[in-house]
Enzyme design. Structure first.
Site, PDB file in Angstrom:
ATOM      1  CE  LYS A  79      11.214  39.664   8.244  1.00  0.00           C
ATOM      2  NZ  LYS A  79       9.986  40.107   7.533  1.00  0.00           N
ATOM      3  CB  SER A 159       7.058  39.850  10.198  1.00  0.00           C
ATOM      4  OG  SER A 159       7.568  40.009   8.882  1.00  0.00           O
ATOM      5  CB  SER A 183       6.300  42.251   7.105  1.00  0.00           C
ATOM      6  OG  SER A 183       5.338  41.428   7.722  1.00  0.00           O
TER       7      SER A 183
END
Lengths: 490, 485, 95
Positions: A79, A159, A183
Site C-alpha cells: 500500500k 482505503s 480500510s
C-alpha cells in the site's frame, strides 16, 4: 500446477521450497499480470526492476539454503502509505506526488527482511481517507469483480482498494493494507479476499504515513486465513521507534489456523444490523452462525449497546487526529509547494492544491471539533463514548471468545454511487469502526456471494491480543464457507 | 519598599508573572536521538523525527523526565504522578510538525515555591504555578536572503522545561531576583546551564498594572523572549509605564503579545501573533500517558544536591557567616563550591571575608568569573591557613594575595620566595624594640609619663623596622613590658 | 448551532487551507451535515466516564539519553522544495 498467480503464500512457499518454481518466475508472472491489468489502476507506482532484483536475491538465498521462511520470494503489493526508501511514496495524495523517502517503514522493512518481493506501491484513497478508493489523486481503482450480467465498474472498497484489487485480481499473491476504521476489512469483503487488522500496536506505525494515530493499524490482505497469519507474523512485532508498539513477543499465528471451533464461544451482537441492509447479508450472517454452531461452537447473543454511536465517535476522533497529523504537509520540507507572497499564503495555497475534497473536509471537521469552545462538546465527549464502546467489548469478551458480524452493510457498489453524500459513504464502515475504536483484532473472511454474484465477507472480532482465537475461528469459517469464487477474467 | 509608578491619577502597582523556558541538560532531544549541542552546522542535528517526515513518531527521552522531576523537586513543587503530552497546533515555518508537543492540562510538575533573597537581606516567597515539558522550535533566519527566510531545525525538538510563576512579582527588581534565583537553582541541580546568551534560558514576561489598593487584575500583556535579566527588568519597567499611560489616557490595554526592543527601549506588538490563536490542544495519540512511580521520584530526590536556601542557612547557623555574605556566596553554585573548598578546615568567616571583600573586587576589575580566578580555592584557603598559624600577618597576607592574583602561585611559595615569614623569635623582636626605644627617647618618655595610647606609634615603628614581619602580638607585649614595666 | 460562512473561513485559516469565496456556502453545508450527524453523541449518558487516552494499556516507553541520530542533513533536506544550501527556505517572514 495451477496458475502461479493463483497460489496462496503457503502454496507458493511450498512450491518454492520444492523447487517447482522460483521467485523470479512468480514475480514475472505477477509483473505481467500488473501490466495486462493497468485498467484496474491498482498501482500508483510499479517497481518491476526492484521486484526482479529482489526475486533474484531470494532465489539465490534459497539456492544456498538460506531461505528466510514462508514469505521469502513471495511477490506482494505494498500500500502506498508505507514509506519505501528510494521508491516514491504518495499516500494517494497530490501533496506527496514527488516524495521519495530516504527511509523504509518498519512494516515494509520487516517484510523485506523476511524476503518478500515488493511489486509496487498500491493505489489507495487519499491519505487513507475513503471507503471506495475514489479519493485517490491518481484515479479510482476498479474492482476486478463485476455484477452478473452488468457492465458497470465497481469500487474495490477502500482505503486499501489497490491492495484488495491486486490480491483478488491475482496481480499479487498478497498485499499490505492499513486499517483505521475498516480500510483493510471492508475492501477485503468487497473483493472476496481475507483482510485482517491486528490488535492496535501489533504492527509498528513507524514510517507509515499517519491518518489517525490512535486507530491506524497495518495488516495483511490475502486469499486465505493461513496466509494472513503467515504475513502478519512477518509484518508485526515490537518496534521501539513507536511508543504505542506492543512490547510482546508474537505468538505463532500460523499454528493457530486450525479449523476447529469445538468449545469456542461465539458472540452474535444483535446491534450489527442496519435499516435497509440487503437480505443477502443478513442471511449470510445467519448462515455463518449456523456453520460455526454446526462445527461445535457455542453461539450466543450478546449486546454491544453503544454500537450505533461508534461511527459518529469515529468521525470526531479520526478527523481531529488527522487535522493535526496532516499539518506537517505544509510545503516547507517536502512535498508539493505552491508559492505565495507570504508564508501563510504559501501554506494555504499548497494545502488547497495538495489535498483533495474529502481530505480537506476531514481536516476542517477535525480543526473544528478541537477548536476553542467545541473541544469538550465534541472531542472529549467522543473519547468518553469511545471508553463506553471499549467497555461494551470488554464486557462481551467476559462471556465469549470471538464475535461474528457482517463486515460491511453492502456489497461493492458502482463507481459514481454514494459520491455526493459523505455520510452515506461513511456508513460503509459502520461494522468495522467499533473494533477500530477499541483497538481490537478483527478479520474479514469471504463467506458467500450476493444475488449479483458479488462477494460478501463476515467479520470476526476478538479481544485485545487474542489473534490466535481469531485465526482459529476464521479458519473454521473459511473451511465452512469454502469460498472459491474469483472475479471474472481471472 | 514597594515599587510604584507615579501616574497623574495616583500610584500604580505592577503585577508580574514570568514564564521561564529552560533547556534541559541532556545529550539527545526530547523525542528523538539527535544531539542537543549548541552551534552545529545547519540541519546537522536533525533526525527524520525532528523534520516531521511522514510516518515519524516520537519516543520520550528518560533523562528529560528526570531533569523535569529534579527541577520540580528543587522548586519545592508537587510532582504529578501522571502527566500527559498534548499537541499545541499552529503553523510556523520552524515548527515542522505543525504542532508543538507540550503538556497542557496535566503537567509533570505542579505548584511550588521559590524564595527570593532581596538586596536588603530580606526574603520573599514567589509561587510556582507549574513546570511542563515541551519541544523547542527550530530557528528562522530572516536577514540572509532578500526574499526568503531560512530554516534550521537543529534546535527543533530540544527539551524545554517551562517554569511558570504565579503573578506574585511586584517590581523589576523582584523579577530580576526571581530570574537569578531560578537560574541558580537550575545550575545547582544541573538541569539547565542557565545560559541566556545562547538561549538555553529565555523568559516571557506577563505584565499588568493596577491602581494601588485595587484587588483585581487588569489585562496583562505578554512580552516574549527576553534574553537577559537586565532586559527583563527594563522591559517590565517600560511596559508597565506604557500601560499606565494607556489607562490614564482613558484607553484600554489590549491583551496581546509584544516584543521588547532593547535598542529602541520600547515594546511593540508582534505581527505574527496578531491573529487570534486557537491552539486546539489535545492529547498526543502517538504517546502514552506518563506515569511516574514513587521509587523513580524518590531516587531523584535522594540524589539532589544541597540547594542555595539550605546551604545559606547552614553557612549562617553552622559557620557563623553573616546573612549577607552567605547570600552572596550561595547565589551561584560555582562561588559556593569555591567557598566550600577554600573554607574546608579553615576559619570560614575569614575565608568568606577574603572572598567577598578581596577576591570579588579583584575579579571584577579583571572582568573574569570565579572559574577563571587566578587564585584557586585551594590557594585562598591556604592563605587563610598561613594567617591562622601565624606564618604571616593579616597585613602581609594582603601583599601575598596581590602576588597570587598576578602569578597564580600558592601563598606558601610566595612567602618563601620573598622571605615574608613572620618573625616570632622573641630575641630578634626584642632587639628591634630596644633599638626603636633607644632611637626615640622623647616619645618613650611620653609613654612612661602616662600616655599609654602612644604605644601604638611604637608598634607601627617596630613593624616598619621589621618590614612587617614581626608578630604584632609579641611586639605589643614587649613594648608594654619595656616602657610600662 | 450551525456553522456560518465566517466560521468556515475561520476554520479554513486555522487549517491553512484556502477556500475560495464561492465554495464557502457549499462547504458550510457539508460540514453542518456531518456536525449535525455526530451531535447524536449528545444523547449518550457519559457522566463520569473517563475519556479514552490510549487503547494501549501500558506504561509510556522511555529511551536512553544517547545521541543515535542526526548528521543526515542531506537526507532531511533531500525532498525540500527550493532549499538554500543546507537550509529549508520559505517566503520571507516579517517579525
Amino acid at each position: 500446477m495451477s496458475d502461479l498467480r493463483d497460489l496462496s503464500i503457503a502454496d507458493a512457499a511450498e512450491a518454492l521450497g520444492k523447487g517447482e518454481t522460483s521467485s523470479v518466475e512468480l514475480t514475472n508472472a505477477c509483473i505481467a499480470a500488473i501490466e495486462a491489468n493497468r485498467v484496474l489502476n491498482a498501482f500508483i507506482t510499479e517497481t518491476p526492476d526492484l521486484a526482479r532484483a529482489r526475486a533474484k536475491e531470494s532465489d539465490a538465498r534459497r539456492a544456498k539454503g538460506d531461505a528466510k521462511g514462508p514469505m521469502d520470494g513471495v511477490p506482494i503489493a505494498m500500500k502506498d502509505l508505507f514509506c519505501t526508501e528510494g521508491v516514491r511514496t504518495t499516500a494517494g495524495s497530490h501533496i506527496l506526488e514527488n516524495f521519495v523517502p530516504t527511509y523504509e517503514s518498519t512494516v515494509s522493512a520487516n517484510l523485506r527482511d523476511h524476503g518478500a518481493v515488493m511489486l509496487g506501491k498500491a493505489n489507495m484513497d487519499e491519505l487513507a481517507m475513503g471507503s471506495s478508493n475514489i479519493t485517490s489523486y491518481y484515479g479510482p481503482v476498479k474492482s476486478p469483480w463485476t455484477r452478473l450480467g452488468a457492465n458497470v465498474d465497481l469500487v474495490p472498497g477502500g482505503s486499501s482498494g489497490g491492495s484488495a484489487a491486486a490480491v483478488s485480481g491475482r496481480l499479487a499473491i498478497a498485499a499490505t493494507g492499513t486499517d483505521t476504521g475498516g480500510s483493510i476489512r471492508q475492501p477485503a469483503s468487497f473483493t472476496g479476499i481475507v483482510g485482517m487488522k491486528p490488535t492496535y500496536g501489533r504492527c509498528s506505525r513507524w514510517g507509515t504515513v499517519a491518518f489517525a494515530s490512535s486507530l491506524d493499524q497495518a495488516g495483511p490482505l490475502t486469499r486465505t486465513v493461513e496466509d494472513a497469519a503467515i504475513m502478519l507474523q512477518a509484518m508485526a512485532g515490537h518496534d521501539p521507534k513507536d511508543s504505542t508498539s506492543l512490547p510482546f513477543d508474537l505468538p505463532d499465528f500460523r499454528a493457530a489456523c486450525v479449523p476447529n471451533v469445538k468449545g469456542m464461544k461465539i458472540g452474535i451482537p444483535k446491534e450489527y444490523t442496519l435499516d435497509g441492509m440487503p437480505a443477502a447479508i443478513k442471511t449470510l450472517w445467519e448462515q455463518g452462525v449456523e456453520w460455526l454452531h454446526d462445527m461445535g461452537a457455542e453461539t450466543r447473543d450478546v449486546t454491544l449497546p453503544h454500537t450505533k454511536y461508534a461511527l459518529p465517535t469515529y468521525y470526531i476522533v479520526a478527523p481531529a487526529e488527522a487535522s493535526s497529523n496532516l499539518a506537517r504537509y505544509d510545503g516547507v520540507r517536502y512535498g508539493l509547494r505552491v508559492e505565495g507572497d507570504s508564508l501563510d499564503e504559501m501554506y494555504e495555497l499548497t494545502r488547497a492544491a495538495g489535498f483533495g475534497a474529502e481530505v480537506q473536509r476531514r481536516v476542517l471537521i477535525g480543526a473544528y471539533v478541537l477548536s476553542a469552545g467545541y473541544y469538550d462538546a465534541y472531542y472529549v465527549k467522543a473519547q468518553k463514548v469511545r471508553s463506553l464502546i471499549f467497555k461494551d467489548f470488554s464486557d462481551a469478551f467476559e462471556d465469549v471468545d470471538v464475535l461474528l458480524t457482517p463486515t460491511a452493510p453492502s456489497a461493492a457498489f458502482a463507481l459514481g454511487e454514494k459520491m455526493d453524500d459523505p455520510i452515506a459513504m461513511y456508513l460503509n464502515d459502520v461494522f468495522t469502526v467499533p473494533a477500530s475504536l477499541a483497538g481490537l483484532p478483527a478479520i474479514s473472511v469471504p463467506a458467500g456471494l450476493d444475488g449479483d454474484g458479488l462477494p460478501l465477507g463476515l467479520q470476526l472480532i476478538a479481544g485485545v491480543c487474542q489473534e490466535q482465537k481469531l485465526f482459529r475461528a476464521a479458519s473454521a469459517l473459511e473451511a465452512a464457507a469454502s469460498f472459491s469464487a474469483k472475479p471474472g477474467g481471472v | 519598599m514597594a515599587y510604584l509608578i507615579q501616574g497623574e491619577t495616583g500610584d500604580w502597582e505592577v503585577v508580574i508573572g514570568l514564564e521561564v523556558h529552560a533547556q534541559a541538560v541532556t545529550n539527545a532531544k526530547l523525542f528523538s536521538g539527535a544531539s542537543t549541542s549548541f552551534g552545529g552546522e545547519p540541519n546537522s542535528q536533525v533526525s527524520l523525527v525532528d523534520a516531521a517526515m511522514p510516518g515519524m513518531l516520537p519516543v520520550l527521552n528518560r533523562k528529560c523526565i528526570e531533569q523535569a522531576v529534579r527541577t520540580g523537586l528543587g522548586l519545592r513543587a508537587k510532582i504529578n504522578r501522571r502527566s500527559i503530552f498534548e499537541r499545541k497546533n499552529y503553523f510556523y515555518a520552524d515548527l515542522p510538525q505543525g504542532y508543538q508537543i507540550s503538556q497542557y492540562l496535566h503537567p509533570i510538575v505542579g505548584e511550588g515555591t521559590v524564595t527570593l533573597d532581596m538586596d536588603d537581606g530580606s526574603t520573599r516567597d514567589v509561587g510556582i504555578e507549574r513546570l511542563h515539558l515541551e519541544q523547542d522550535a527550530g530557528k528562522s533566519m530572516h536577514d540572509q536572503d532578500p526574499t526568503r527566510s531560512m530554516i534550521d531545525l537543529n534546535r527543533a525538538g530540544v527539551a524545554l522545561m517551562e517554569i511558570v510563576s504565579k503573578p506574585d512579582l511586584r517590581s523589576p527588581d523582584e523579577a530580576g531576583a526571581y530570574l537569578r534565583k531560578v537560574r541558580s537553582i537550575l545550575r545547582y541541580l544541573g538541569t539547565c546551564d542557565g545560559n541566556m546568551e545562547q538561549g538555553s534560558m529565555r523568559a516571557d514576561v506577563n505584565v499588568s498594572v493596577r491602581k494601588k489598593g485595587e484587588s483585581g487584575l487588569r489585562t496583562r500583556v505578554e512580552v516574549k523572549n527576553v534574553n537577559s535579566v537586565r532586559f527583563v527588568m527594563q522591559a517590565i519597567e517600560i511596559e508597565a509605564e506604557r500601560q499606565v499611560e494607556v489607562w490614564e489616557q482613558g484607553g484600554e490595554v489590549r491583551q496581546e503579545t509584544r516584543l521588547y526592543d532593547p535598542n529602541l527601549g520600547e515594546t511593540r506588538p508582534m505581527r505574527s501573533k496578531e491573529f487570534a490563536h486557537d491552539y486546539r490542544y489535545f492529547p498526543d495519540p502517538d504517546l502514552l500517558p506518563l506515569d511516574l512511580d514513587e521509587d523513580f521520584i524518590a531516587g531523584i530526590e535522594a540524589s539532589l544536591p544541597e540547594l542555595p536556601d539550605t546551604k545559606k542557612k547552614r553557612l549562617i547557623e553552622d559557620l557563623g557567616l553573616s546573612a549577607y555574605d552567605a547570600g552572596v556566596i550561595v547565589a551561584d553554585r560555582e562561588t559556593a563550591d569555591y567557598f566550600e573548598t577554600a573554607a574546608a578546615g579553615r576559619d570560614a568567616k575569614q575565608v568568606a571575608n577574603w572572598l567577598t571583600s578581596n577576591l570579588f573586587g579583584a575579579l571584577n576589575k579583571r572582568a573574569v568569573g570565579i572559574p577563571e580566578s587566578p587564585v584557586t580555592a585551594e590557594n585562598l584557603g591556604a592563605l587563610v591557613g598561613l594567617i591562622e598559624d601565624g606564618t604571616i600577618s593579616g597585613k602581609l597576607a594582603k601583599d601575598v594575595f596581590e602576588v597570587m592574583l598576578e602569578t597564580g602561585k600558592a601563598p606558601a611559595v610566595i612567602v618563601d620566595e620573598k622571605g615574608l615569614q613572620q618573625i616570632t623569635d622573641t630575641g630578634a623582636i626584642e632587639a628591634i624594640v630596644d633599638k626603636v626605644i633607644a632611637d626615640n627617647p622623647g616619645q618613650a618618655d611620653d609613654v612612661r609619663g602616662g600616655n599609654e595610647k602612644a604605644i601604638g606609634w611604637f608598634v607601627g615603628q617596630v613593624m616598619k623596622a621589621s618590614q612587617g614581619k614581626a608578630n604584632p602580638g609579641q611586639v605589643n607585649a614587649l613594648l608594654k613590658q619595656k616602657l610600662l614595666g | 448551532m450551525p456553522l456560518s460562512k465566517d466560521d468556515v473561513q475561520k476554520i479554513a485559516f486555522l487549517a491553512r487551507i484556502r477556500v475560495p469565496e464561492e465554495r464557502l456556502d457549499a462547504i458550510a453545508g457539508e460540514l453542518n451535515g456531518i456536525i449535525g450527524w455526530v451531535e447524536q453523541l449528545a444523547e449518550v449518558e457519559t457522566g463520569d466516564v473517563e475519556p479514552m487516552t490510549s487503547v494501549v494499556a501500558m506504561p509510556a516507553p522511555l529511551r536512553d539519553d544517547v545521541v543515535t541520530d542526526g548528521a543526515i542533513a542531506d537526507k532531511v533536506t533531500a525532498n525540500a522544495p527550493d532549499p538554500i544550501g543546507p537550509f529549508y527556505a520559505v517566503p520571507k517572514v516579517v517579525e
